[in-house]
Design a protein around this motif. Structure first.
Motif, short mmCIF file in Angstrom:
data_model
loop_
_atom_site.label_atom_id
_atom_site.label_comp_id
_atom_site.label_asym_id
_atom_site.label_seq_id
_atom_site.Cartn_x
_atom_site.Cartn_y
_atom_site.Cartn_z
N SER A 12 30.53 -0.30 48.13
CA SER A 12 31.30 0.90 47.82
C SER A 12 30.39 2.03 47.36
CB SER A 12 32.35 0.60 46.76
OG SER A 12 31.73 0.25 45.54
N ALA A 13 29.31 1.71 46.68
CA ALA A 13 28.36 2.74 46.25
C ALA A 13 27.66 3.35 47.45
CB ALA A 13 27.34 2.15 45.27
N LYS A 15 28.86 3.50 50.49
CA LYS A 15 29.87 4.31 51.18
C LYS A 15 30.06 5.65 50.46
CE LYS A 15 34.68 4.30 52.61
NZ LYS A 15 35.95 3.60 52.56
N LYS A 16 30.08 5.61 49.14
CA LYS A 16 30.25 6.82 48.36
C LYS A 16 29.07 7.77 48.55
CE LYS A 16 30.50 8.44 43.70
NZ LYS A 16 30.28 8.10 42.33
N SER A 19 29.39 9.40 51.90
CA SER A 19 30.47 10.39 51.96
C SER A 19 30.09 11.67 51.21
CB SER A 19 31.77 9.81 51.41
OG SER A 19 31.65 9.53 50.04
N VAL A 20 29.43 11.53 50.07
CA VAL A 20 28.96 12.70 49.33
C VAL A 20 27.90 13.43 50.15
CG1 VAL A 20 27.71 13.47 47.27
CG2 VAL A 20 29.55 11.81 47.07
N SER A 71 29.16 12.95 41.17
CA SER A 71 28.84 11.71 41.88
C SER A 71 27.54 11.07 41.40
CB SER A 71 28.73 12.00 43.37
OG SER A 71 29.94 12.47 43.86
N HIS A 74 27.19 10.26 37.66
CA HIS A 74 28.21 9.28 37.29
C HIS A 74 29.19 9.81 36.23
CE1 HIS A 74 25.75 6.54 39.57
NE2 HIS A 74 24.73 6.85 38.82
N GLU A 76 32.21 10.62 36.75
CA GLU A 76 33.56 10.10 36.98
C GLU A 76 33.86 8.87 36.14
OE1 GLU A 76 33.75 9.05 41.12
OE2 GLU A 76 31.68 8.41 41.01
#
Length: 121
Positions: A12-13, A15-16, A19-20, A71, A74, A76
């Motif tokens: 997931s990291a 993928k993130k 995407s960013v 992002s 961190h 979030e």
């Protein structure tokens, strides 16, 4: 079992990050295209003593800075108070900087335009 949870987190990291990266790339490409093309209506239209094209660049740059902070720093995952203190401090500093630059730049332009000081540079 713990290995599986770590692997899912890494996926997931990754993928993130991609995407960013894609969002930042698109925003940068839009900035570059606007900088090359310089649409006439964005240059001729003025808003608060500055062309709309300049305002678009400022807004897109602030958006990229926010996305990078959110992002890659961190934010979030941090508490609401810490997020607000970091984000609002940046927002106020950028707003103050833009205000000062516009005010002082307009004043200096009017001084030179009025002929009080010659354009010798």
């Amino acid at each position: 079992m713990a290995h599986d949870a770590t692997h899912q987190h890494e996926g997931s990291a990754t993928k993130k990050i991609w995407s960013v990266f894609a969002i930042l790339s698109v925003v940068t490409i839009v900035e570059v295209i606007l900088g090359i093309i310089k649409p006439e209506f964005l240059i001729k239209t003025s808003f608060i003593y500055m062309s709309l094209l300049n305002w678009i660049f400022i807004v897109l740059t602030i958006y990229k800075a926010y996305l990078i902070t959110w992002s890659f720093m961190h934010m979030e995952h941090e508490s609401k108070g810490l997020r607000r203190s970091v984000v609002w401090t940046g927002v106020f500093l950028v707003a103050y900087l833009v205000f000062i630059l516009l005010t002082e730049g307009d004043y200096i332009y009017e001084v030179y335009k009025g002929g009080y000081i010659s354009w010798n540079f």
